[in-house]
Design a protein around this motif. Structure first.
Motif, mmCIF file in Angstrom:
data_model
loop_
_atom_site.group_PDB
_atom_site.id
_atom_site.type_symbol
_atom_site.label_atom_id
_atom_site.label_comp_id
_atom_site.label_asym_id
_atom_site.label_seq_id
_atom_site.Cartn_x
_atom_site.Cartn_y
_atom_site.Cartn_z
ATOM 1 N N VAL A 64 -4.997 0.582 0.303
ATOM 2 C CA VAL A 64 -4.804 1.577 1.358
ATOM 3 C C VAL A 64 -4.658 0.872 2.703
ATOM 4 C CG1 VAL A 64 -6.082 3.375 0.152
ATOM 5 C CG2 VAL A 64 -7.307 1.802 1.651
ATOM 6 N N TRP B 142 0.795 -1.222 0.000
ATOM 7 C CA TRP B 142 0.000 0.000 0.000
ATOM 8 C C TRP B 142 0.830 1.276 0.000
ATOM 9 C CZ3 TRP B 142 0.047 3.416 4.168
ATOM 10 C CH2 TRP B 142 0.655 2.945 5.345
ATOM 11 N N GLY C 29 0.218 3.513 -3.062
ATOM 12 C CA GLY C 29 -0.320 4.812 -2.689
ATOM 13 C C GLY C 29 0.523 5.959 -3.220
ATOM 14 N N SER D 20 -0.680 8.700 -5.906
ATOM 15 C CA SER D 20 -0.566 10.123 -5.579
ATOM 16 C C SER D 20 0.228 10.871 -6.639
ATOM 17 C CB SER D 20 0.092 10.284 -4.209
ATOM 18 O OG SER D 20 0.325 11.642 -3.909
#
Length: 373
Positions: A325, A308, A312, A316
């Motif tokens: 997540v 994650w 992530g 982003s």
């Protein structure tokens, strides 16, 4: 969010004021704000409020407490919880791999400096580390004041008893929460002294509120505040008590600097410095894969999500959505249904062209067995 300990101090303040009628609105605001910041703060403050409320119900103020405005005010609490999404996941369905006793407080915790003392490090005193959720070191100044308190209370037991009775609405919930923080495996340091089985009906609560060490926080603050106030009231000479408190607090700050100074280092204090560098996850290679994509889907859905941190960061940096997540609370049944849905889509070849799919090594083997890869 877990650094908002002013919420606990606010509930202790309101409880000590002993004026629920006047402070009713303040209590409601505090509880609603607490629920919005973090569930643990809400549970802690609500438990203190509940004892205060119940004791007022059995007193002469029952009629004023049960007025229409107060009842409608109480209804705002479940309404706020519903708006925050507290009822989306039932206690019994929350998936977790962390047992209740993992983050427990041991009976040496208030004295365990755990890397937060210059003097202890110089003296090479053995420390216990690793359980950050249960960290409740009182520090040298408070321990010294508590020693002063205990010595004086030996000959003043009546005063202690009266104080407990006067503040039972606060001491009772704080003591019960401290007992909860010990969990079903009570220990002194690393030595386990008492073990018992948690009743099955109680498990949904211990599963949801598994970071038991956090429930010692109210006791931590109550002991600290009482020790300072008791010393200030007991010592008659104003200058002497002010100078002494100032000296030991400066010593307290200097000694515990051994631990809190690291918080200001880049490793902890600068979020941007902690981000994964593009070279780490090979950004250039991912750029072509994620071109014209709107999200990254990791299969299967797990808690926490597979890789994650990396996924992530990718999402982003490329402005994409992702399902990988870290969630503290998950509905196991919903996750199972979602994975089953994704599996059906894979079998039917019904994949979105706007999604980039990542499968875990274990799931990849499952797909190979089903001839889907």
């Amino acid at each position: 969010f877990l650094t908002s300990h002013w919420l606990i101090l606010a509930s202790l303040f309101l409880a000590l004021r002993k004026n629920l009628i006047k402070d009713f609105t303040a209590w409601l605001i505090l509880l609603i704000i607490s629920a919005g910041i973090h569930p643990y703060f809400f549970v802690i403050n609500f438990f203190v409020f509940l004892f205060t409320f119940v004791l007022n119900l059995v007193s002469k103020q029952r009629v004023r407490i049960l007025s229409l405005s107060k009842v409608l005010g109480l209804a705002s609490i479940p309404l706020a919880l519903w708006l925050y999404g507290y009822f989306e996941i039932s206690l019994s369905s929350q998936a977790t791999k962390f047992p209740y006793e993992l983050f427990r407080v041991d009976m040496l915790q208030p004295f365990n400096f755990a890397g937060w003392s210059h003097l202890a490090s110089i003296g090479n005193i053995t420390e216990l580390q690793g359980n950050y959720d249960a960290f409740n070191y009182l520090g040298p100044a408070i321990l010294l004041l508590l020693g002063f308190l205990l010595v004086n209370l030996v000959g003043d037991r009546v005063s202690l008893g009266d104080s407990i009775v006067r503040n039972i609405h606060l001491i009772a919930p704080v003591a019960l929460m401290a007992l909860y923080s010990l969990t079903n495996k009570i220990s002194i340091g690393r030595k386990q002294i008492i073990t018992f089985t948690v009743p099955e009906w109680f498990e949904p609560l211990t599963t949801s509120l598994r970071a038991a060490g956090r429930f010692f926080w109210p006791m931590y603050y109550l002991l600290s505040i009482y020790a300072v106030v008791y010393f200030y009231r007991k010592v008659k000479y104003k200058r002497a008590r002010v100078y002494f408190l100032a000296i030991i607090m400066v010593f307290h700050i200097a000694d515990t600097n051994y631990g809190w100074r690291s918080i200001s280092n880049l490793e902890y204090g600068n979020f941007n410095e902690r981000r994964l560098s593009p070279d780490y996850y090979q950004r250039s290679a991912w750029a072509s894969v994620l071109e014209n994509k709107s999200n990254i889907v990791v299969l299967p859905i797990t808690a926490p999500g597979y890789q994650w941190k990396i996924v992530g960061t990718l999402a982003s940096d490329f402005g994409l959505a992702t399902n990988s997540v870290y969630l503290a609370r998950q509905d196991a049944l919903v996750m199972k249904k979602a994975n089953h849905k994704y599996l059906n889509e894979l079998e039917d070849g019904n994949l979105s062209k706007f999604s980039a799919y990542i499968v875990t090594p274990e799931f990849k083997q499952e797909l190979i067995k089903r001839n889907l890869l």
